[in-house]
Design an enzyme around this catalytic site. Structure first.
Site, PDB file in Angstrom:
ATOM      1  N   GLU A 319      71.545 -11.517  22.036  1.00  0.00           N
ATOM      2  CA  GLU A 319      70.154 -11.435  22.066  1.00  0.00           C
ATOM      3  C   GLU A 319      69.443 -11.441  20.660  1.00  0.00           C
ATOM      4  O   GLU A 319      68.654 -10.945  20.320  1.00  0.00           O
ATOM      5  CB  GLU A 319      69.996  -9.791  22.587  1.00  0.00           C
ATOM      6  N   CYS A 415      66.056  -1.058  28.792  1.00  0.00           N
ATOM      7  CA  CYS A 415      65.092  -0.774  27.546  1.00  0.00           C
ATOM      8  C   CYS A 415      63.840  -1.157  28.178  1.00  0.00           C
ATOM      9  O   CYS A 415      62.796  -0.403  27.535  1.00  0.00           O
ATOM     10  CB  CYS A 415      65.845  -1.326  26.535  1.00  0.00           C
TER      11      CYS A 415
END
Lengths: 650, 650
Positions: A319, A415
Site C-alpha cells: 500500500e 480503516c
C-alpha cells in the site's frame, strides 16, 4: 472548554462545531453519514451485517473488559475502528443531536473505560491475545496507533458534548504512554510502526495545553528514523527474519529522520499521518528546518506521485508510494484513507503556510479520491480507487485482484469506512482559518461561521451550490471586524473569475498566494460575491507520466470526471475525444445517485468490423459520437462496468 | 534409418537434417548456438557458471546413477534441461560435427542410461528425493514431461548420429510408461500435469512405426480432461488442499477434453504442447472433430490472446492465458517457451491443414517472441518478453517483478534457454513440407533441401537475405519433379509482391490458401524468384485491445520493431509518431548486436518545461523529431533502458 479560535501558531483553525452546515452538497452527505453510515457501521462493528466480513471490534473490547469471554479476532488495530466510529458519531451528534446515538456512544466509551488497565493502558489485542507482551513489537503492534485514534475520538467527543468522561480515560492512557516512552533514562526510545498518536497528541494539547502532551508528540517525531533503528533492534529481540523489500524501514516511515527526508516513501497512510503531525509541530514550534523537509515532501507527492484524483500510493503491495511518475491507472491502490490523510496534511500545511497550493490539493483529494470511497447511499465502500477499471480484467488478473469494481459492505481491514465518516462529519472544520490580520476562506461549503475578534463576534454566512456551480456568496450576518478576508481562487479558475463587493465589481483583484484579498472594515450586511470559472477543462499530465501520454482527464470545478460503461457501452478505450469541440454540461438527477453533472464530449469511436485479425495495417475507421461523463466520485453506483478517467484524445 | 519424407498424414515434414543451412541469418544463429550457447549451457547444467543460478541437473542424474552422492536440488523437472540440451546438441552435431561435443553428448546419454531403473523408469527427482513415490503426483510431478523431453532428445540423437543407444534407453522407458498407463484394467488412467510426452510419442512413432507408441500418445490425449478428474482424485489421496484459482484444472489442461475446448486457457506452454500433440493426432488419424477444436483454439489464441510479437500468456502468475484482449504490454509474461510452443503448434497445424495463416503466426512468433529470448552473443536469456519496459519501474513494482530489462545468465527454472537452442538448431525442419502433389515453401531461410519423389531426388536451393530483405531465389539444383511448388505469400505482403519464373514475371499469380502456386515439370536450373514487399507498415490492433488504443506497432517483413532508450533517450511515451510521413529504413551494424535494421519515423515529442505541475490544462507543446527503431528481438543488447513496441501516434 477553552477558546477555540485562539491563535497557537501561525494561523488558527476552527473546530468543526463552529461551522454549521445546514444545506447543500456537504449537508446532504453529513445527513447520509448521520442517518446511514454511522448506524450501519455500528452494526458492522457489532457483526450484525449479514454477508459482510466480521469485525469483532466491539466484542474484542468486551472480552478485554471481562464482560464477555472468547478469543480476540481481527487485526491488532481493530480497536481503531471503534475509535474512528466514536469520533464520527461525536461530530454527527454536534450536527444532529440524537439521543439513541448518544446512548450508543456513551456505551462504547463506558466499554473502553472498562477495558482500560489500571495503569491506563488500552489495546484489546495485547490485553486479550498477548498479555504481558505490551510494547514488545512497536513495528507491527499498532498500540500507539490505536491509542492515537482513541485520543482523537476523545477530543472530538469532548468538543462535541462537553463531557470529560472519554477525555479523562484517554488522559490516563497518555500518562501510561508518557511513562513508557521518551528520551529519559529507563524509558523506551521507541515509536509506533504506524504514525497516528503524534497528530492525536497535538490535537489533545490544543485542548489541555499540557506541555507534557506537546513534548510527547514532539518526542515521537524527533526520535523516529534515527539509525541504528529501534525496529531493527526490536526485530532481533523478537527473532524476526529479514524484511520483504517493500516492507523495509521506509514502509514504517523509519528509514530517516523526517527532517532528512525529501521524497515520499513507504506506506502512504503512514506517511500522511506523520507528515500531518510534523506540520502540527511546525505550527507549534515554528520549526523552519522541519517545514523545509515537509515542503520537499509536498512537492514529491504532488508533483510526482499523486493521481489526478488526489489518490496516492500507486502500488497495492505494501500500500505504498512507488517511484516518480509511476501512476498506472488500472493498478492504482490510491487507498481512500491515503487521500483522507492527504486532506489532513494539506489542511495542516495551510495553517502553517497559507498558500492556495495546499488547499487546491486538499480539494482535489476531497472531491475525488476521498468521496469515491463511499457509495451514494452510504452503505458500501471502496478501499482502492482505480482510475481505470474493466470488471472482467480486474476479476481475472492476479495483479489487479485488489481492484474492485463494486463497492463492498465492509472490510476485514476496515480503516476506510469510518475514516470517511469522520472526515465528512467534521468537514466544517476544513473551511476557514484565521489569525490576527486575516480570515481565510479555503473551501466553498455552505454554512455559517462565527469568528471571535477584538470587536466581538463576526458571523459570516456562505451560500453556494459548489461543487456543482461556481457562484459563492459570503455575507456578514452580524458583527464588525477589520481583518482582511482572503478567498481562495482555485488554480483551475486563477485566470478567470469574477468578484464583487456589495454589488460592485472588483476590477483589479489583489491576489496573494492564491487568495483574493479584501481589506475593509466589515459590517453587517456586507456581501462578497465570487464567481469561479466552471468551464470544462482538459487536463494533460507531464510527459514523464507514461500512462497519461496522449490522453486527457476532464475536470470541471473541483471535480474530475470519468466515463462509465453505463452511459457509453463497453470498450471505453475505443473512444478518442475531440479536443477542438466544446463540451456540453448539464445538471441531472440520476437514479441511485441523485444530483449529478453530465459532461458530454464530442468524440470519435473506432468502428468494429468483421475482420477478425487482431493486428492489421488498415487504418481503423472512426464514427463521430458523444462520450458522456459523470463525476469520478459517483462511479460504480449503477450497473457494474468499465470506467476510465484518462481518455484517449484525437 | 527410415525414409524421412514418407507421407504419414496429409503432408510430410522434413527432418532438420534434410535442410542444410550454410549461410545467412539462421546459419549465423546456428553457429552461435553451436559455438556459444551449447557449450555455455553445458557449463550451466554442471554448475560451472559463476554468479548464475545453480542447475544441479547433471549432478542429480549422477546421484540417481549412484556415481555421486548427495541430495537432489532444483525443480522436479530438472532432468528436462539435460534432455533439451542433448536434443539441441544433436541438431548441432548434424550441422557442425564436433568430436568434443560428441563426447559430451555420449557421456550424458551414458549417464542417463546409468540412472535408468531396471524397469526403464527415469526421473532423478523421484529416484533420489522421493523413492517409492513414482506416479503418485502426476499433477505436479512432471515425470512424463521429463520423459517426453528425453524421448525427443533420443529421436533427435538417433536422426543426427544414426546411433540407437539413447533411443533404446528411451524405448525401455516407453515400455515402462506403457505398462503403467492406459485404459486397460490394472493400469493408471492418468496423464501428466504438463503435456509433453504426447508430442514426443508421435515423434517416436514416426521413427519406430510401433503402433503401441501411437496408441499411447493417443491415449494420453483422449484421457485428459474427463470428469471426475484424475487430478482431483489424486489430490484427495495426497491430502492436498484446495487449489489457488489460477491453478485450477485448466492450468493443467485438464478442465475439459480437448475436443470440447474452444478457448485457450491455463498455462500457455502446457497448452501449446498439448495442442501440438493434438495436431499430430489429427495428422495421423484425420480426426475431424479434434481438428475443429484445434481451429477454434487457434482463433482464440491468435485473434484474442496473442501479443503482436507472437508472445502468449499475458499473466505472470501461473504463466497463463488471461481473458480475451487482456494483453498489457508492461506486464506481459509472454514466456519464450510459450512462443516456441506456438511455433511447434503452428508448424503441426500447417502439416494437417496447409494454410498460410499458420505459417504467418509461426513466423511472427519465431522472429519476435522467440528470438528475443536470447542475447546477441548467445549467453544471456529472457524468460519473460514484455512489449514495454521501464527499468526503474520494473525493478520497483511488485506486479512487474517478473519483468527483467537485462537478459540473465541462467534461471533456476531453466526451461527457456535450451528450448531456444533446440529450436534454432533444428530450424531447417520448419521450412518445407511436401505431399504427393505439392512442395510447400513455408519459410524463407537460406539452405539446400532434397525431396525424394517418383523421379528420384529433387534438390532445391534457397538464397535470400530474409528477414533483412524480401528477395528470395529458389533454384532447382538437380533432379526433376512435377509436383506443384507452393510459396507462402506472407499476410503483410499479400497485396504487393513480385514473382518470376526463369526471369519471366508472373503476371496473374495463382494464390491458394496464401501460397503462390507454380505448376510445372521442374528441371535442373529452373529459377523461381520472389520479391516480397518489405515496406515499413504501421499495425493497429482491434479496438478491444485497450492497451493499444491510439497506438501503432511497426512491422517490416516479419520483424516487429521497438524503440529503445539507447537511441531515443528516456521517456519513450512522450513521442507521438506522425503516420502521414514515410519511414526511412537502413541496414546497419550495431556494436554488440551486429546486423540490424534501423527504421526512422517522423514524430513529435512533448517538450518539457519548467512548469512543475503534474497536471494542467495548458496543451503540451511538441517539437518535431525522429524516432529510431530496431528489431524487437534485438532489444536489451546495449545499455539498459526503456523499450516500447506500441508507440503513441499523432
Amino acid at each position: 472548554m477553552d477558546d477555540k479560535s485562539r491563535t497557537m501558531g501561525r494561523a488558527s483553525e476552527l473546530n468543526f462545531i463552529n461551522v454549521f452546515t445546514a444545506s447543500g452538497f456537504w449537508a446532504e452527505r453529513q445527513a447520509l453519514v448521520s442517518e446511514a453510515v454511522i448506524p450501519y457501521q455500528w452494526k458492522a462493528l457489532n457483526d450484525e451485517i449479514p454477508g459482510a466480513e466480521p469485525s469483532h471490534a466491539i466484542e474484542n473490547l468486551r472480552i478485554a473488559a471481562g464482560i464477555s469471554s472468547g478469543e480476540f479476532h481481527g487485526f491488532k488495530f481493530q480497536d481503531s475502528d471503534v475509535a474512528k466510529w466514536i469520533e464520527a458519531a461525536s461530530y454527527s451528534l454536534s450536527i444532529h443531536p440524537d439521543p439513541d446515538l448518544s446512548r450508543l456512544v456513551e456505551g462504547a466509551i463506558e466499554l473502553i473505560g472498562q477495558a482500560q488497565e489500571p495503569d491506563g493502558y488500552i489495546q484489546s489485542y495485547y490485553q486479550v491475545a498477548a498479555p504481558g507482551k505490551r510494547w514488545s513489537d512497536l513495528e507491527w503492534g499498532h498500540e500507539l496507533y490505536c491509542g492515537g485514534h482513541l485520543i482523537e475520538a476523545a477530543v472530538a467527543h469532548h468538543l462535541a458534548t462537553g463531557s470529560r468522561k472519554f477525555l479523562d480515560i484517554m488522559l490516563r492512557y497518555v500518562d501510561c504512554v508518557d511513562a513508557a516512552f521518551g528520551p529519559e533514562e529507563g524509558k523506551r526510545r521507541g515509536y509506533d510502526g504506524h504514525p497516528e498518536i503524534e497528530l492525536a497528541l497535538f490535537r489533545l494539547y490544543r485542548i489541555t495545553h499540557d506541555e507534557r502532551h506537546l513534548r510527547l508528540a514532539e518526542y515521537f517525531i524527533d526520535e523516529r528514523g534515527h539509525s541504528p533503528s529501534y525496529f531493527d533492534a526490536e526485530r532481533e529481540k523478537l527473532g524476526a527474519g529479514a524484511r520483504d523489500r517493500h516492507f523495509e524501514l521506509d514502509y514504517f516511515q523509519a528509514h530517516l529522520p523526517l527532517r532528512d527526508q525529501h521524497t515520499a516513501e513507504g506506506h502512504a497512510v503512514r506517511a500522511m499521518y506523520l507528515y500531518s503531525a510534523a506540520a502540527d509541530y511546525c505550527r507549534e514550534e515554528g520549526d523552519v528546518g522541519l517545514l523545509g523537509a515537509l515542503k520537499d515532501l509536498w512537492d514529491s507527492v504532488v508533483e510526482k506521485r499523486m493521481y489526478v484524483t488526489g489518490g496516492i500510493g500507486s502500488q497495492a503491495y505494501a500500500e505504498r508510494f512507488s517511484i516518480d511518475y509511476d501512476l498506472p491507472p488500472d493498478r492504482a491502490y490510491a487507498e481512500t484513507c491515503a487521500s483522507i490523510g492527504l486532506v489532513l496534511w494539506a489542511w495542516r500545511m495551510l495553517l502553517v503556510d497559507p498558500d492556495s497550493r495546499y488547499a487546491d490539493v486538499l480539494e482535489r483529494a476531497l472531491y475525488n479520491g476521498v468521496l469515491a470511497g463511499m457509495s451514494a447511499d452510504g452503505t458500501r465502500f471502496f478501499y482502492v480507487n482505480p482510475l481505470e477499471a474493466r470488471p472482467e480484467v480486474a476479476k481475472f488478473r492476479r495483479d489487479q485482484e485488489h481492484v474492485k469494481t463494486r463497492r463492498v459492505e465492509w472490510f476485514g481491514c476496515a480503516c476506510c469506512p469510518p475514516n470517511i465518516a469522520r472526515l465528512v462529519a467534521s468537514i466544517g472544520g476544513y473551511v476557514y482559518s484565521s489569525d490576527a490580520a486575516s480570515i481565510w476562506v479555503h473551501n466553498y461549503i455552505v454554512g455559517e461561521v462565527a469568528f471571535a475578534g477584538e470587536n466581538g463576534c463576526l458571523r459570516i454566512s456562505q451560500s453556494t451550490e459548489y461543487p456543482w456551480e461556481g457562484r459563492v456568496l459570503l455575507k456578514i450576518e452580524s458583527g464588525a471586524d477589520n481583518r482582511a478576508l482572503r478567498l481562495r481562487i482555485p488554480e483551475w479558475s486563477a485566470s478567470s473569475f469574477f468578484a464583487s463587493l456589495n454589488g460592485t465589481a472588483v476590477l483589479s483583484p489583489r491576489i496573494e498566494r492564491g487568495y483574493l484579498v479584501f481589506e475593509r472594515d466589515w459590517k453587517t450586511g456586507d456581501r462578497v460575491e465570487l464567481e469561479l470559472d466552471m468551464s470544462v477543462r482538459f487536463l494533460y499530465a507531464r510527459p514523464e507520466l507514461a500512462d497519461a501520454a496522449g490522453r486527457v482527464a476532464v475536470q470541471r470545478g473541483p471535480l474530475i470526471f470519468c466515463a462509465e460503461e453505463a452511459d457509453n457501452g463497453k470498450n471505453l478505450s475505443s473512444y478518442a475525444v475531440d479536443l477542438a469541440q466544446s463540451p456540453t454540461v448539464c445538471r441531472v438527477k440520476l437514479p441511485t445517485i441523485g444530483d449529478s453533472l453530465r459532461v458530454e464530449l464530442a468524440a470519435q469511436r473506432v468502428l468494429g468490423d468483421n475482420d477478425r485479425r487482431l493486428y492489421r495495417s488498415d487504418k481503423p475507421r472512426y464514427e463521430d459520437c458523444r462520450l458522456s461523463l459523470l463525476p469520478y466520485f459517483q462511479w460504480a453506483n449503477r450497473s457494474e462496468g468499465e470506467m476510465r478517467v484518462w481518455l484517449n484524445a484525437l
